[in-house]
Enzyme design. Structure first.
Site, PDB file in Angstrom:
ATOM      1  N   ILE A   1       0.829  -1.204   0.000  1.00  0.00           N
ATOM      2  CA  ILE A   1       0.000   0.000   0.000  1.00  0.00           C
ATOM      3  C   ILE A   1       0.867   1.259   0.000  1.00  0.00           C
ATOM      4  O   ILE A   1       1.963   1.270   0.569  1.00  0.00           O
ATOM      5  CB  ILE A   1      -0.968  -0.010   1.209  1.00  0.00           C
ATOM      6  CG1 ILE A   1      -2.041   1.055   1.041  1.00  0.00           C
ATOM      7  CG2 ILE A   1      -0.221   0.105   2.517  1.00  0.00           C
ATOM      8  CD1 ILE A   1      -3.192   0.909   2.007  1.00  0.00           C
ATOM      9  N   HIS A   2       0.392   2.305  -0.627  1.00  0.00           N
ATOM     10  CA  HIS A   2       1.095   3.581  -0.656  1.00  0.00           C
ATOM     11  C   HIS A   2       0.106   4.691  -1.008  1.00  0.00           C
ATOM     12  O   HIS A   2      -0.919   4.448  -1.630  1.00  0.00           O
ATOM     13  CB  HIS A   2       2.265   3.565  -1.640  1.00  0.00           C
ATOM     14  CG  HIS A   2       1.904   3.100  -3.015  1.00  0.00           C
ATOM     15  ND1 HIS A   2       1.679   1.771  -3.335  1.00  0.00           N
ATOM     16  CD2 HIS A   2       1.722   3.796  -4.163  1.00  0.00           C
ATOM     17  CE1 HIS A   2       1.384   1.674  -4.615  1.00  0.00           C
ATOM     18  NE2 HIS A   2       1.399   2.889  -5.137  1.00  0.00           N
ATOM     19  N   ILE A   3       0.436   5.902  -0.572  1.00  0.00           N
ATOM     20  CA  ILE A   3      -0.398   7.077  -0.826  1.00  0.00           C
ATOM     21  C   ILE A   3       0.294   7.930  -1.884  1.00  0.00           C
ATOM     22  O   ILE A   3       1.480   8.245  -1.753  1.00  0.00           O
ATOM     23  CB  ILE A   3      -0.589   7.917   0.453  1.00  0.00           C
ATOM     24  CG1 ILE A   3      -1.254   7.093   1.555  1.00  0.00           C
ATOM     25  CG2 ILE A   3      -1.397   9.184   0.152  1.00  0.00           C
ATOM     26  CD1 ILE A   3      -1.294   7.780   2.919  1.00  0.00           C
TER      27      ILE A   3
END
Length: 163
Positions: free
Chosen positions: A119-121
């Site tokens: 996951i990453h923003i």
């Protein structure tokens, strides 16, 4: 439909795999430089320049924990990721003077995730009229600044903010 991506996007995402495994985990093994593009390391997450940016200044906030879902991260990691997102947007605001931002998380293939397993923003600076026909028709992105220059500018600004 197997992929929601255009063929050119998948070509450049898959053409730069350095090793088997997760690119977000592998970059942690390298000293921070324009090679791994990490601009800031926190306690539980880090900020990295997108190697294939949508616009100049496209930053991602990534947890050290290799998790695909937000709910699989502990509360402290989620909190730090949001703080880094806020800091990143402030830094980009000062450096690039964008007229807006796209800030978000793409979860799963159907949600547009290019790297589903970690996951990453995304923090993407935006300007009115910053998209054009080149991406759709020419299979080319036009970004006015080289990624290594973006890395240096943002890394230096992040270091100043931390003082």
């Amino acid at each position: 439909m197997k992929h929601l991506y255009s063929p050119w996007r998948m070509r450049y995402v898959t053409s730069h795999k350095q090793k088997d495994g997760c690119v977000f985990c592998h970059v942690l093994e390298v000293t921070d430089s324009s090679e791994n593009l990490i601009v800031y390391r926190g306690e539980r997450a880090y900020a990295i320049i997108n190697r294939y940016p949508y616009t100049s200044g496209h930053v991602m906030i990534v947890p050290y924990a290799h998790e695909a879902k937000l709910e699989d991260l502990d509360q402290e990691t989620r909190a730090e990721m949001m703080e880094l997102t806020s800091s990143g947007a402030q830094i980009l605001e000062a450096l690039y003077k964008p007229q807006g931002f796209n800030i978000g998380i793409n979860l799963g293939e159907a949600g547009g995730a290019g790297i589903e397993e970690h996951i990453h923003i995304h923090i993407v600076p935006r300007w009115v009229g910053d998209t054009n026909f080149m991406t759709a028709v020419g299979e080319t992105r036009v970004v006015p600044e080289a990624v290594d220059i973006t890395w240096k500018r943002i890394k230096d600004a992040w270091a100043k903010q931390e003082k």
